[in-house]
Design a protein around this motif. Structure first.
Motif, PDB file in Angstrom:
ATOM      1  N   GLY A   1      41.424  20.525  -5.568  1.00  0.00           N
ATOM      2  CA  GLY A   1      41.057  20.637  -4.160  1.00  0.00           C
ATOM      3  C   GLY A   1      39.609  20.242  -3.919  1.00  0.00           C
ATOM      4  N   TRP A   2      38.709  20.633  -4.835  1.00  0.00           N
ATOM      5  CA  TRP A   2      37.291  20.303  -4.654  1.00  0.00           C
ATOM      6  C   TRP A   2      37.062  18.804  -4.749  1.00  0.00           C
ATOM      7  N   LEU A   3      37.840  18.112  -5.562  1.00  0.00           N
ATOM      8  CA  LEU A   3      37.664  16.667  -5.721  1.00  0.00           C
ATOM      9  C   LEU A   3      38.016  15.889  -4.466  1.00  0.00           C
ATOM     10  N   GLN A   4      38.695  16.526  -3.502  1.00  0.00           N
ATOM     11  CA  GLN A   4      39.013  15.865  -2.244  1.00  0.00           C
ATOM     12  C   GLN A   4      37.906  16.043  -1.210  1.00  0.00           C
ATOM     13  N   THR A   5      36.908  16.861  -1.493  1.00  0.00           N
ATOM     14  CA  THR A   5      35.805  17.072  -0.565  1.00  0.00           C
ATOM     15  C   THR A   5      34.829  15.901  -0.650  1.00  0.00           C
ATOM     16  N   PRO A   6      33.912  15.772   0.313  1.00  0.00           N
ATOM     17  CA  PRO A   6      32.910  14.700   0.231  1.00  0.00           C
ATOM     18  C   PRO A   6      32.111  14.729  -1.065  1.00  0.00           C
ATOM     19  N   ALA A   7      31.742  15.917  -1.543  1.00  0.00           N
ATOM     20  CA  ALA A   7      31.021  16.004  -2.812  1.00  0.00           C
ATOM     21  C   ALA A   7      31.900  15.551  -3.971  1.00  0.00           C
ATOM     22  N   GLY A   8      33.187  15.890  -3.920  1.00  0.00           N
ATOM     23  CA  GLY A   8      34.103  15.463  -4.967  1.00  0.00           C
ATOM     24  C   GLY A   8      34.268  13.955  -4.997  1.00  0.00           C
ATOM     25  N   LEU A   9      34.357  13.315  -3.830  1.00  0.00           N
ATOM     26  CA  LEU A   9      34.436  11.858  -3.776  1.00  0.00           C
ATOM     27  C   LEU A   9      33.154  11.222  -4.293  1.00  0.00           C
ATOM     28  N   TYR A  10      32.031  11.851  -4.017  1.00  0.00           N
ATOM     29  CA  TYR A  10      30.730  11.391  -4.506  1.00  0.00           C
ATOM     30  C   TYR A  10      30.695  11.409  -6.032  1.00  0.00           C
ATOM     31  N   VAL A  11      31.191  12.488  -6.627  1.00  0.00           N
ATOM     32  CA  VAL A  11      31.228  12.596  -8.084  1.00  0.00           C
ATOM     33  C   VAL A  11      32.194  11.582  -8.681  1.00  0.00           C
ATOM     34  N   ARG A  12      33.362  11.449  -8.089  1.00  0.00           N
ATOM     35  CA  ARG A  12      34.370  10.528  -8.628  1.00  0.00           C
ATOM     36  C   ARG A  12      33.886   9.089  -8.608  1.00  0.00           C
ATOM     37  N   ALA A  13      33.173   8.702  -7.565  1.00  0.00           N
ATOM     38  CA  ALA A  13      32.672   7.326  -7.485  1.00  0.00           C
ATOM     39  C   ALA A  13      31.662   7.048  -8.585  1.00  0.00           C
ATOM     40  N   TRP A  14      30.743   7.990  -8.830  1.00  0.00           N
ATOM     41  CA  TRP A  14      29.750   7.774  -9.890  1.00  0.00           C
ATOM     42  C   TRP A  14      30.400   7.770 -11.273  1.00  0.00           C
ATOM     43  N   GLU A  15      31.309   8.716 -11.506  1.00  0.00           N
ATOM     44  CA  GLU A  15      31.935   8.786 -12.823  1.00  0.00           C
ATOM     45  C   GLU A  15      32.806   7.563 -13.092  1.00  0.00           C
ATOM     46  N   GLN A  16      33.499   7.057 -12.084  1.00  0.00           N
ATOM     47  CA  GLN A  16      34.331   5.875 -12.281  1.00  0.00           C
ATOM     48  C   GLN A  16      33.486   4.681 -12.698  1.00  0.00           C
ATOM     49  N   ALA A  17      32.349   4.489 -12.035  1.00  0.00           N
ATOM     50  CA  ALA A  17      31.477   3.358 -12.376  1.00  0.00           C
ATOM     51  C   ALA A  17      30.905   3.512 -13.785  1.00  0.00           C
ATOM     52  N   CYS A  18      30.498   4.721 -14.145  1.00  0.00           N
ATOM     53  CA  CYS A  18      29.929   4.941 -15.478  1.00  0.00           C
ATOM     54  C   CYS A  18      30.981   4.784 -16.564  1.00  0.00           C
ATOM     55  N   LEU A  19      32.182   5.299 -16.335  1.00  0.00           N
ATOM     56  CA  LEU A  19      33.248   5.181 -17.326  1.00  0.00           C
ATOM     57  C   LEU A  19      33.680   3.729 -17.506  1.00  0.00           C
ATOM     58  N   ASP A  20      33.676   2.965 -16.441  1.00  0.00           N
ATOM     59  CA  ASP A  20      34.019   1.548 -16.571  1.00  0.00           C
ATOM     60  C   ASP A  20      33.038   0.826 -17.488  1.00  0.00           C
ATOM     61  N   ASN A  21      31.753   1.139 -17.357  1.00  0.00           N
ATOM     62  CA  ASN A  21      30.745   0.503 -18.210  1.00  0.00           C
ATOM     63  C   ASN A  21      30.882   0.932 -19.668  1.00  0.00           C
ATOM     64  N   LEU A  22      31.239   2.190 -19.892  1.00  0.00           N
ATOM     65  CA  LEU A  22      31.328   2.693 -21.265  1.00  0.00           C
ATOM     66  C   LEU A  22      32.581   2.190 -21.979  1.00  0.00           C
ATOM     67  N   THR A  23      33.715   2.282 -21.326  1.00  0.00           N
ATOM     68  CA  THR A  23      34.984   1.965 -22.004  1.00  0.00           C
ATOM     69  C   THR A  23      35.196   0.471 -22.193  1.00  0.00           C
ATOM     70  N   ALA A  24      34.506  -0.358 -21.437  1.00  0.00           N
ATOM     71  CA  ALA A  24      34.704  -1.807 -21.565  1.00  0.00           C
ATOM     72  C   ALA A  24      34.256  -2.327 -22.926  1.00  0.00           C
ATOM     73  N   ASP A  25      33.329  -1.632 -23.579  1.00  0.00           N
ATOM     74  CA  ASP A  25      32.786  -2.094 -24.858  1.00  0.00           C
ATOM     75  C   ASP A  25      33.328  -1.316 -26.054  1.00  0.00           C
ATOM     76  N   ILE A  26      34.360  -0.506 -25.850  1.00  0.00           N
ATOM     77  CA  ILE A  26      34.967   0.248 -26.949  1.00  0.00           C
ATOM     78  C   ILE A  26      36.292  -0.428 -27.306  1.00  0.00           C
ATOM     79  N   PHE A  27      36.418  -0.850 -28.551  1.00  0.00           N
ATOM     80  CA  PHE A  27      37.585  -1.612 -28.975  1.00  0.00           C
ATOM     81  C   PHE A  27      38.489  -0.746 -29.852  1.00  0.00           C
ATOM     82  N   GLY A  28      39.759  -1.088 -29.869  1.00  0.00           N
ATOM     83  CA  GLY A  28      40.741  -0.371 -30.659  1.00  0.00           C
ATOM     84  C   GLY A  28      42.135  -0.672 -30.134  1.00  0.00           C
ATOM     85  N   PHE A  29      43.069   0.255 -30.404  1.00  0.00           N
ATOM     86  CA  PHE A  29      44.455   0.053 -30.013  1.00  0.00           C
ATOM     87  C   PHE A  29      44.984   1.149 -29.100  1.00  0.00           C
TER      88      PHE A  29
END
Length: 266
Positions: free
Chosen positions: A15-43
């Motif tokens: 429920g908290w993730l649907q609030t404006p603060a939750g959307l704010y957190v999700r946007a930052w975490e999505q961008a950071c996770l995209d940068n991190l996982t793009a350079d991790i290789f495996g299966f």
């Protein structure tokens, strides 16, 4: 925190993730996770919990799954908020008993799982078990040493909480100590969401300038953090081919001067 309380706290987080603060957190975490996982290789890669974001969207691994404690219905996009990013759960599990073989995963992502798990230490032990040597672990968490953490402490006095009430937020040094005990070294850490604890989208936008200022002047006081760790296995060494040493078969050569001395001595 028992399992029932853990489920209720996870529902409160949803429920908290649907609030404006939750959307704010999700946007930052999505961008950071995209940068991190793009350079991790495996299966094989697994995201455990928080289907509201796609932590493996930028991963290049061929096998990627979303695991959670239950299958959650998809939400229809809201006209007042951005479209819901909830993905389909592929594996249902218990955080403390992961249904994966030992040393079978290259990457595990835990977005806000340890804070609301009944046994966070057991969750980390299970993740260490299923990761291959040199496998990667990424953890997202709320930072208690921040303006949001201070607001949460004040909420205990007044009864008005900013973050989900049942969460037990883990500081960065404490988390690194837990990882170190499992022979998992933190290789990268990132902090974000420096705006004050505002509840409306209007005020969050007004304090958007603090994201750049905070990253420069007080980088460890962000409202959330992301830690990447590597599983280390002690005693592992690269062993080359066992070349057989050839024994010396040629006779020892006697210097000429020694031969002359022997002839002179008779």
């Amino acid at each position: 925190m028992d399992s029932a309380a853990s489920d209720q706290s996870i529902i409160a987080l949803d429920g908290w993730l649907q609030t404006p603060a939750g959307l704010y957190v999700r946007a930052w975490e999505q961008a950071c996770l995209d940068n991190l996982t793009a350079d991790i290789f495996g299966f094989n890669a697994v995201q455990i919990g928080m289907p509201q974001i796609d932590a493996l969207a930028a991963s290049r691994m061929p096998h990627r799954w979303l695991a959670d404690t239950r299958v959650r219905p998809r939400l229809a996009p809201s006209p007042a908020q951005q479209p819901e990013l909830r993905r389909q759960v592929a594996v249902t599990l218990d955080y403390a008993e992961l249904p994966f073989a030992s040393q079978s995963l290259d990457l595990v992502v835990l977005p806000h799982v340890l804070e609301f798990a009944a046994e966070p230490h057991q969750v980390l032990r299970e993740v260490e078990r299923v990761l291959i040597p040199e496998g990667r672990l990424i953890i997202c968490g709320f930072n208690p040493a921040s303006l949001w953490g201070a607001r949460q402490v004040l909420g205990r006095v007044g009864g008005s909480y900013y973050l989900p009430r049942a969460g037990e937020f883990i500081s960065m040094p404490r988390l690194k100590d837990w990882l170190k005990l499992l022979n998992m070294g933190a290789s990268q850490s990132h902090f974000g969401c420096y705006a004050p604890a505002c509840r409306t989208e209007k005020w969050l936008h007004r304090y958007a300038f603090m994201d750049n200022a905070g990253a420069r002047w007080w980088p460890y006081l962000g409202g959330v953090y992301i830690v990447q760790a590597i599983k280390r296995v002690k005693g592992m060494h690269l062993i080359g081919p066992a070349w057989s040493k050839q024994t010396a078969t040629t006779p020892a050569v006697v210097p000429v001067t020694n031969k002359r001395r022997e002839q002179q001595d008779g």
